[in-house]
Motif scaffolding. Structure first.
Motif, PDB file in Angstrom:
ATOM      1  N   GLY A 137      23.559  60.326  35.299  1.00  0.00           N
ATOM      2  CA  GLY A 137      23.076  58.846  35.518  1.00  0.00           C
ATOM      3  C   GLY A 137      21.911  59.028  36.368  1.00  0.00           C
ATOM      4  N   GLY A 138      21.077  60.229  36.417  1.00  0.00           N
ATOM      5  CA  GLY A 138      20.060  60.461  37.307  1.00  0.00           C
ATOM      6  C   GLY A 138      18.598  59.826  36.536  1.00  0.00           C
ATOM      7  N   GLU A 139      17.555  59.765  37.402  1.00  0.00           N
ATOM      8  CA  GLU A 139      16.285  59.663  36.750  1.00  0.00           C
ATOM      9  C   GLU A 139      15.341  60.800  36.966  1.00  0.00           C
ATOM     10  N   ALA A 140      14.828  61.489  36.006  1.00  0.00           N
ATOM     11  CA  ALA A 140      13.975  62.537  36.102  1.00  0.00           C
ATOM     12  C   ALA A 140      12.928  62.480  35.174  1.00  0.00           C
ATOM     13  N   LYS A 141      11.787  63.188  35.371  1.00  0.00           N
ATOM     14  CA  LYS A 141      10.688  63.265  34.467  1.00  0.00           C
ATOM     15  C   LYS A 141       9.745  64.492  34.758  1.00  0.00           C
ATOM     16  N   ALA A 142       9.428  65.087  33.753  1.00  0.00           N
ATOM     17  CA  ALA A 142       8.865  66.620  33.996  1.00  0.00           C
ATOM     18  C   ALA A 142       7.320  66.444  33.881  1.00  0.00           C
ATOM     19  N   TYR A 143       6.578  67.240  34.803  1.00  0.00           N
ATOM     20  CA  TYR A 143       5.117  66.981  34.941  1.00  0.00           C
ATOM     21  C   TYR A 143       4.536  68.360  34.854  1.00  0.00           C
ATOM     22  N   LYS A 144       3.756  68.724  34.009  1.00  0.00           N
ATOM     23  CA  LYS A 144       3.027  70.046  33.932  1.00  0.00           C
ATOM     24  C   LYS A 144       1.916  70.125  34.908  1.00  0.00           C
ATOM     25  N   ALA A 145       1.879  71.107  35.691  1.00  0.00           N
ATOM     26  CA  ALA A 145       0.668  71.249  36.917  1.00  0.00           C
ATOM     27  C   ALA A 145       0.975  72.649  37.352  1.00  0.00           C
ATOM     28  N   ASN A 146      -0.318  73.453  37.280  1.00  0.00           N
ATOM     29  CA  ASN A 146      -0.289  74.688  38.012  1.00  0.00           C
ATOM     30  C   ASN A 146      -0.493  74.224  39.542  1.00  0.00           C
ATOM     31  N   GLY A 147       0.309  74.706  40.399  1.00  0.00           N
ATOM     32  CA  GLY A 147       0.239  74.432  41.780  1.00  0.00           C
ATOM     33  C   GLY A 147      -1.064  75.083  42.627  1.00  0.00           C
ATOM     34  N   ALA A 148      -1.839  76.104  41.893  1.00  0.00           N
ATOM     35  CA  ALA A 148      -2.761  76.645  42.381  1.00  0.00           C
ATOM     36  C   ALA A 148      -3.911  76.103  41.949  1.00  0.00           C
ATOM     37  N   ASN A 149      -3.841  74.939  41.073  1.00  0.00           N
ATOM     38  CA  ASN A 149      -4.966  74.449  40.621  1.00  0.00           C
ATOM     39  C   ASN A 149      -4.943  72.757  41.122  1.00  0.00           C
ATOM     40  N   ALA A 150      -5.854  72.546  42.248  1.00  0.00           N
ATOM     41  CA  ALA A 150      -5.861  71.150  42.743  1.00  0.00           C
ATOM     42  C   ALA A 150      -6.131  69.999  42.037  1.00  0.00           C
ATOM     43  N   TYR A 171       6.706  71.787  36.310  1.00  0.00           N
ATOM     44  CA  TYR A 171       6.672  73.206  35.509  1.00  0.00           C
ATOM     45  C   TYR A 171       5.171  73.528  35.193  1.00  0.00           C
ATOM     46  N   CYS A 172       4.996  74.888  35.105  1.00  0.00           N
ATOM     47  CA  CYS A 172       3.602  75.375  34.509  1.00  0.00           C
ATOM     48  C   CYS A 172       3.798  75.971  33.219  1.00  0.00           C
ATOM     49  N   GLU A 173       4.932  76.430  32.926  1.00  0.00           N
ATOM     50  CA  GLU A 173       4.987  76.930  31.401  1.00  0.00           C
ATOM     51  C   GLU A 173       6.188  76.656  30.703  1.00  0.00           C
ATOM     52  N   SER A 174       7.200  76.240  31.356  1.00  0.00           N
ATOM     53  CA  SER A 174       8.483  76.144  30.644  1.00  0.00           C
ATOM     54  C   SER A 174       8.767  74.826  30.369  1.00  0.00           C
ATOM     55  N   ALA A 175       8.087  74.172  29.447  1.00  0.00           N
ATOM     56  CA  ALA A 175       8.386  72.613  29.111  1.00  0.00           C
ATOM     57  C   ALA A 175       9.855  72.472  28.591  1.00  0.00           C
ATOM     58  N   ASP A 176      10.296  73.193  27.906  1.00  0.00           N
ATOM     59  CA  ASP A 176      11.563  73.053  26.942  1.00  0.00           C
ATOM     60  C   ASP A 176      12.473  73.134  28.084  1.00  0.00           C
ATOM     61  N   LYS A 177      12.460  74.112  28.919  1.00  0.00           N
ATOM     62  CA  LYS A 177      13.456  74.050  30.341  1.00  0.00           C
ATOM     63  C   LYS A 177      13.288  73.061  31.036  1.00  0.00           C
ATOM     64  N   ALA A 178      12.299  72.515  31.263  1.00  0.00           N
ATOM     65  CA  ALA A 178      12.063  71.492  32.384  1.00  0.00           C
ATOM     66  C   ALA A 178      12.433  69.987  31.420  1.00  0.00           C
ATOM     67  N   GLU A 179      12.385  69.972  30.182  1.00  0.00           N
ATOM     68  CA  GLU A 179      12.976  68.815  29.453  1.00  0.00           C
ATOM     69  C   GLU A 179      14.488  68.734  29.318  1.00  0.00           C
ATOM     70  N   ASP A 180      15.056  70.010  29.257  1.00  0.00           N
ATOM     71  CA  ASP A 180      16.292  70.075  29.282  1.00  0.00           C
ATOM     72  C   ASP A 180      16.936  69.759  30.334  1.00  0.00           C
ATOM     73  N   LEU A 181      16.394  70.021  31.524  1.00  0.00           N
ATOM     74  CA  LEU A 181      16.808  69.455  33.211  1.00  0.00           C
ATOM     75  C   LEU A 181      16.613  67.914  33.089  1.00  0.00           C
ATOM     76  N   CYS A 182      15.553  67.541  32.551  1.00  0.00           N
ATOM     77  CA  CYS A 182      15.576  65.966  32.641  1.00  0.00           C
ATOM     78  C   CYS A 182      16.620  65.231  31.790  1.00  0.00           C
ATOM     79  N   ARG A 183      17.059  66.132  30.738  1.00  0.00           N
ATOM     80  CA  ARG A 183      18.376  65.476  30.076  1.00  0.00           C
ATOM     81  C   ARG A 183      19.514  65.619  30.765  1.00  0.00           C
ATOM     82  N   GLU A 184      19.675  66.833  31.414  1.00  0.00           N
ATOM     83  CA  GLU A 184      20.675  66.949  32.127  1.00  0.00           C
ATOM     84  C   GLU A 184      20.938  65.967  33.210  1.00  0.00           C
TER      85      GLU A 184
END
Length: 81
Positions: free
Chosen positions: A54-67, A36-49
């Motif tokens: 029974g899955g494994e997920a982790k959120a990572y913030k990064a702007n895809g335009a920034n190498a 995600y770039c800006e929506s940390a809360d939404k990304a964390e909600d998805l991780c919880r879902e």
């Protein structure tokens, strides 16, 4: 996870099509890196879902335009998932 599980990076996964794709990959037994770039809360909600099904997920913030941000994100994914 099954023996064929992979780590899948889904960009823009905190909303819309990316969110659906991330959940589908998790249902198939893959570990999911949620970018995600800006929506940390939404990304964390998805991780919880994903964890709730029974899955494994982790959120990572990064702007895809920034190498350098992408490089840090990929390094983190490789070491954590």
């Amino acid at each position: 996870m099954n023996s064929t599980s992979r780590v899948v990076l889904v960009t823009g996964a905190s909303r819309g099509i990316g969110r659906t794709i991330a959940k589908e990959f998790a249902l198939l037994g893959n570990k999911v890196a949620i970018n995600y770039c800006e929506s940390a809360d939404k990304a964390e909600d998805l991780c919880r879902e994903i964890r709730a099904i029974g899955g494994e997920a982790k959120a990572y913030k990064a702007n895809g335009a920034n190498a350098s941000e992408v490089e840090v994100m990929v390094d983190s994914i490789e070491s954590e998932l």
